[in-house]
Design a protein around this motif. Sequence first.
Motif, PDB file in Angstrom:
ATOM      1  N   GLY A 161      50.474  25.535  18.841  1.00 14.45           N
ATOM      2  CA  GLY A 161      49.079  25.842  18.542  1.00 14.45           C
ATOM      3  C   GLY A 161      48.683  27.209  19.045  1.00 14.45           C
ATOM      4  O   GLY A 161      47.947  27.945  18.366  1.00 14.45           O
ATOM      5  N   TRP A 303      48.432  16.414  22.059  1.00 18.83           N
ATOM      6  CA  TRP A 303      48.002  16.364  20.658  1.00 18.83           C
ATOM      7  C   TRP A 303      46.556  16.822  20.494  1.00 18.83           C
ATOM      8  O   TRP A 303      46.221  17.497  19.510  1.00 18.83           O
ATOM      9  N   SER A 307      45.670  20.028  18.286  1.00 19.81           N
ATOM     10  CA  SER A 307      44.753  19.869  17.150  1.00 19.81           C
ATOM     11  C   SER A 307      43.567  20.810  17.260  1.00 19.81           C
ATOM     12  O   SER A 307      43.115  21.380  16.249  1.00 19.81           O
ATOM     13  N   GLY A 311      42.717  23.622  14.601  1.00 17.13           N
ATOM     14  CA  GLY A 311      41.411  23.601  13.941  1.00 17.13           C
ATOM     15  C   GLY A 311      40.720  24.960  14.010  1.00 17.13           C
ATOM     16  O   GLY A 311      40.182  25.451  13.002  1.00 17.13           O
TER      17      GLY A 311
END
Length: 329
Positions: A161, A303, A307, A311
């Motif tokens: 990420g 997670w 996420s 996003g």
Amino acid sequence: MIWLTWRQFRTQALVAAAALAAVAIYLVYLGSRVRDDYTDVLGCQPSDCVTARHAFDDAYSGQLSAVGVLLIAAPALIGIFWGAPLITRELEEKTDRLVWNQSVTRTRWLATKLVLLTLASVAVTGLFSLLLTWSASRYDEFIGNRFGALNFASRNIVPLGYAAFAFVLGTVIGLVVRRTLLAMALTLAVFAVVQLIVPNVVREHLMTSVTSTVAFDEDAMSRSDAFGMNDRGATIVGYTMAGAWSLTDEAKVLNADGTPYTNRQAVACGKGLPAENMACMAGQNLHFSYTYQPANRYWPFQWIELSAYLGVTLLLAAFGFWWIRHRSS
């Protein structure tokens, strides 16, 4: 577009591959050493585990921390050297007038670049994270600090990420400011601020913490950094429940009735060998209050944070598409 993107990106790709290969060789060597020493300390007696824990930590914490910092820096470098120049290079060299007036629209041009290079960024960072996670797995298991700011950010899936976010951040900043050096500086500044705020302010609130009572015994001491006495009573410092994220740095040791454990009581157990003294104290039914995030929340935290970064990355990409269509000229 794919072929053109590869031609423009191949130098960076080859440099990244060479650097990753060098890191892989070192991490395989380091991981093998960690596993050998882990076997030696795994069967320590409770009275010796504090010493063994500190020795094992001292032997590998510096090396693993240095590689962890390098892994956290990798997304920042990707954002600076891959993302920031992606569009500013076209704008400064005036090639945007040629590229964006061909049959390939600017939206398709940006989409191709973003998809391919974001995937490349994630792949490089993911392989680095996989290698470090394997190399440090026995260390993390024995020391029990997987939730530590550096350890958490440099293991498993959250670095993916960070890489996606950093690359798209650099690209969008470059698209808006239109100057390479300024875009690189702003990308570094924004990414650094985010990486400071998330672990120190945001992360611990992603899930509600748990507070429980822990028995003060030999196992608790083996998982602590120190036990101290002062005028206000006894304290245990640096206790970490197996695999958990400790939110309590220092806790007061209490008697069974909740009153502070005093120096007078401790003196009564201070007449034998350290193991005997510890057994005496453990027999007094002492306890302390401990606030933490349980070990089984490690993957939910991974997670959730992944996420959140993905996003924000998608929102940045959407803004980039809007800007290049309506504001860029």
